[in-house]
Design a protein around this motif. Sequence first.
Motif, short mmCIF file in Angstrom:
data_model
loop_
_atom_site.label_atom_id
_atom_site.label_comp_id
_atom_site.label_asym_id
_atom_site.label_seq_id
_atom_site.Cartn_x
_atom_site.Cartn_y
_atom_site.Cartn_z
N TRP A 234 0.83 -1.21 0.00
CA TRP A 234 0.00 0.00 0.00
C TRP A 234 0.86 1.25 0.00
O TRP A 234 1.89 1.30 0.67
N ARG A 235 0.41 2.26 -0.76
CA ARG A 235 1.00 3.59 -0.64
C ARG A 235 -0.10 4.45 -0.01
O ARG A 235 -1.27 4.34 -0.38
N ILE A 236 0.29 5.29 0.94
CA ILE A 236 -0.70 5.96 1.78
C ILE A 236 -0.88 7.41 1.34
O ILE A 236 -0.03 8.26 1.61
N PRO A 251 -5.42 5.05 1.17
CA PRO A 251 -4.43 4.04 0.75
C PRO A 251 -4.74 3.48 -0.63
O PRO A 251 -5.91 3.35 -1.01
N LEU A 252 -3.68 3.16 -1.36
CA LEU A 252 -3.78 2.70 -2.74
C LEU A 252 -2.88 1.47 -2.86
O LEU A 252 -1.76 1.52 -2.37
N LYS A 253 -3.41 0.37 -3.47
CA LYS A 253 -2.53 -0.80 -3.57
C LYS A 253 -1.80 -0.80 -4.90
O LYS A 253 -0.65 -1.19 -4.99
N GLY A 550 6.24 6.24 -24.78
CA GLY A 550 7.10 6.17 -23.61
C GLY A 550 6.46 5.37 -22.49
O GLY A 550 5.24 5.43 -22.30
N SER A 551 7.29 4.59 -21.80
CA SER A 551 6.84 3.84 -20.62
C SER A 551 5.78 2.81 -21.01
O SER A 551 6.10 1.91 -21.81
N ASN A 552 4.54 2.94 -20.56
CA ASN A 552 3.49 2.03 -21.04
C ASN A 552 3.33 2.20 -22.55
O ASN A 552 3.01 1.24 -23.27
N GLY A 553 3.60 3.40 -23.04
CA GLY A 553 3.55 3.65 -24.48
C GLY A 553 4.74 3.02 -25.19
O GLY A 553 4.65 2.60 -26.34
N ASP A 595 -3.49 -2.77 -14.30
CA ASP A 595 -3.74 -2.70 -15.75
C ASP A 595 -3.30 -3.98 -16.45
O ASP A 595 -3.91 -4.39 -17.43
N TYR A 596 -2.20 -4.57 -15.95
CA TYR A 596 -1.57 -5.67 -16.69
C TYR A 596 -1.94 -7.05 -16.17
O TYR A 596 -1.86 -8.02 -16.92
N GLY A 597 -2.28 -7.16 -14.86
CA GLY A 597 -2.34 -8.49 -14.26
C GLY A 597 -0.92 -8.94 -13.95
O GLY A 597 0.04 -8.27 -14.32
N GLY A 675 16.46 9.77 -15.40
CA GLY A 675 15.50 8.76 -14.94
C GLY A 675 14.36 8.58 -15.90
O GLY A 675 14.56 8.58 -17.11
N HIS A 676 13.15 8.47 -15.34
CA HIS A 676 11.96 8.16 -16.14
C HIS A 676 11.52 9.35 -16.98
O HIS A 676 10.77 9.19 -17.93
N GLY A 677 11.92 10.54 -16.61
CA GLY A 677 11.56 11.73 -17.39
C GLY A 677 11.29 12.93 -16.52
O GLY A 677 11.66 14.06 -16.86
#
Length: 706
Positions: A234-236, A251-253, A550-553, A595-597, A675-677
């Motif tokens: 979890w991120r809070i 909270p978000l899993k 980019g990334s998922n793209g 999104d992916y499983g 890094g990621h951008g």
Amino acid sequence: MTRIRYPETRRDESVVDDYHGVEIKDPYRWLEDPDSEETKAFVDAQNAITKPYLTTYKARDNIHDRLKQLWDFPKYSCPAKHGGKYYFYKNTGLQNQSVLYVQDTLESEPRVFLDPNTLSEDGTVAISSSSFSEDGSIFAYGLSKSGSDWSTIHFLNAHTGEKYPEILEKVKFSPIAWTHDNRGIFYGQYRDQQGKTDGSETLGNQNQKLCYHIVGTPQSDDVIAIEFPEEPLWRIGAQVSDCGNWLIVTPLKDCRDNLVYFTPLKNGMEIKTNLPLTQVVDKLEADYEYVTNVGSKAVFRTNKNAPNYKLIAIDLLDYEQEKWVDLLPEHPENVLDWANAVDEDKFVACYIQDVKNILQLHCLNTGEVLKQFPLDLGTVVGFSGEKKYSEIFYQFTSFLTPGIIYTIDLKKEQESRILREIKVKGFDASLYKTSQIFYSSKDGTKIPMFIVTKNDAVLDGSMPGLLYGYGGFNASIQPTFSVTRLVFIQHFNGVLAVANVRGGGEYGERWHNAGRFFNRQNVFDDFQYAAKYLVENGYTTSAKLTIQGGSNGGLAVAVCVNQRPDLFGAAIAQVGVMDMLRFHKFTIGSAWVSDYGSSDDSKHFENLLKYSPLHNVKVPASDVQYPAMLLLTADHDDRVVPLHTLKLTATLQYTLGNISKQKNPLLARIDTKAGHGGGKPTMKVIEESTDILSFIAQSLGLEFKL
Ligand SMILES: O=C(NCC(=O)N1CCC[C@H]1C(=O)O)OCc1ccccc1
């Protein structure tokens, strides 16, 4: 162009994984260790063959100079009021990082408040988050280095400019939520994280804790205000309510659906460990985003029973779901993208309608529309306004509009007025045109696509095409101003196409779900049918078409190349997710299963294996070859770790690199101190754009026209 000799890369055939009874080889597993000498040698060897290719293009310097020239225009954020003063970010044009200014009034002389360019020689230290205390007296800000998601939180006395001594470490994916007594902040910390935390590590992030820090004290005194030890992933999320009387905890899993808790706050109260939480939402089934509250009635933006999102009011003192009420009902077509409370008893709502924004003012008590703010066809990229202020600011942009900042004082003015219109010297928007078309994908679904060309474009297939897409995580790809794309259009007579493929949020949850889990092939079909549309309608030809993401793209680009190498002349995959069987094992990758499983599940394993870029590289039939490919990543990308790109590069070169018909290059560009951008310094962005355009021009044999 002499054929590129690819490096000999060791394959460890002994690495075989068993996924639900299916054996899968992973011969480049050793590339998952960023610190091994062998991996470093691989990275150097790749850059050693890529660099010469990127500098071959005869007009490379023209590209670089033109990018720099066009980039050198002033960029501004919306002003925001804190402690009675106005703060705004400004970049004079080529500064590596934007500078935070303060002014007493909108007309008075701005003063530098914080200049992140002074924090590193090369501009690789960026302000990644910030929040002023309620009275505007203290500025808390997160600094990130080399583009990593890790940040450190610092505190600045807004009146004296004096820094407080403490620096908060091991902070990532963190809110900065001030108690309204201006004493301290709630923030997210991965205090158990072992080993490196500079963004070059790949270790998963677990056990985030919500801590409370009192300004002026050492971090070691901080208390763990909230933690969920039984939920290490979890991120809070946390926000202090507009009135200061509640802490809303969300909270978000993974990357969708959160829970909602709250705990009462009192100014001056001692924040203790394990604050008492009341749970309002106990099922992970929808998004709930706190907007504001009126007394105990808290307003949330949610997609619960509303795939286009809506606003609901929950009485925190009587929060049974049956008692929830709709404040702003779901719109049948338009997606409610965000809402902000302003001017005591109003809120601004921003909708997405066919990928363009609509901005409206509403009554906070009834939800009724009070005013529509006039907007061109484009995107609201910035907003600032608060419940306690009657002034609001919003920034508009589009493919051909660099930026216009509007303002209106809701207590004094009827109409918005332009506060600042950003101009780009040497750019004449009247020479170009933007259209939006809807093409049919493989299953007949209508997909929106923006197309930008010169006014006098001729649809005879002679233009080189640049097709961009993303397709995931409920993210909507709306029109924005890009110098790189404009150089492509102006100097290569290019056509830019942005396909709003499924998986994004352009049409709410339905669109997102249509590109998730077992629907993922829709994303790739949409992308491929966008390419077919451009070719069939004479915008370009496959040989002249570059697919970019980019990334998922970047994942989507690599999948489309594997599935239809004949459709593209070149492919640019930036910081892509390429190993769909192992992505969840690194840094924050476990959050993407929404999104992916995950390959830990046999059904999802089967589905992921079907399109995972790393596992679907094969020699194409007949005389088809792979397009010219440039895969980009960087050593501090801890969002999508570089191993994805490294393993796919090795696989492409091994499978295709020595096939005589494969004349197009298969290259990787691995940047350092990047890094990621997010937070990337301007110099690095221009360098990367120069490399990308040079790669495309060299590979497709394009002529740079002044
Ligand atoms: O991972 C993501 N977002 C998704 C993301 O960045 N992705 C998803 C796939 C690859 C990469 C991308 O497309 O940029 O953000 C991290 C995060 C922080 C706080 C709460 C939830 C999640």
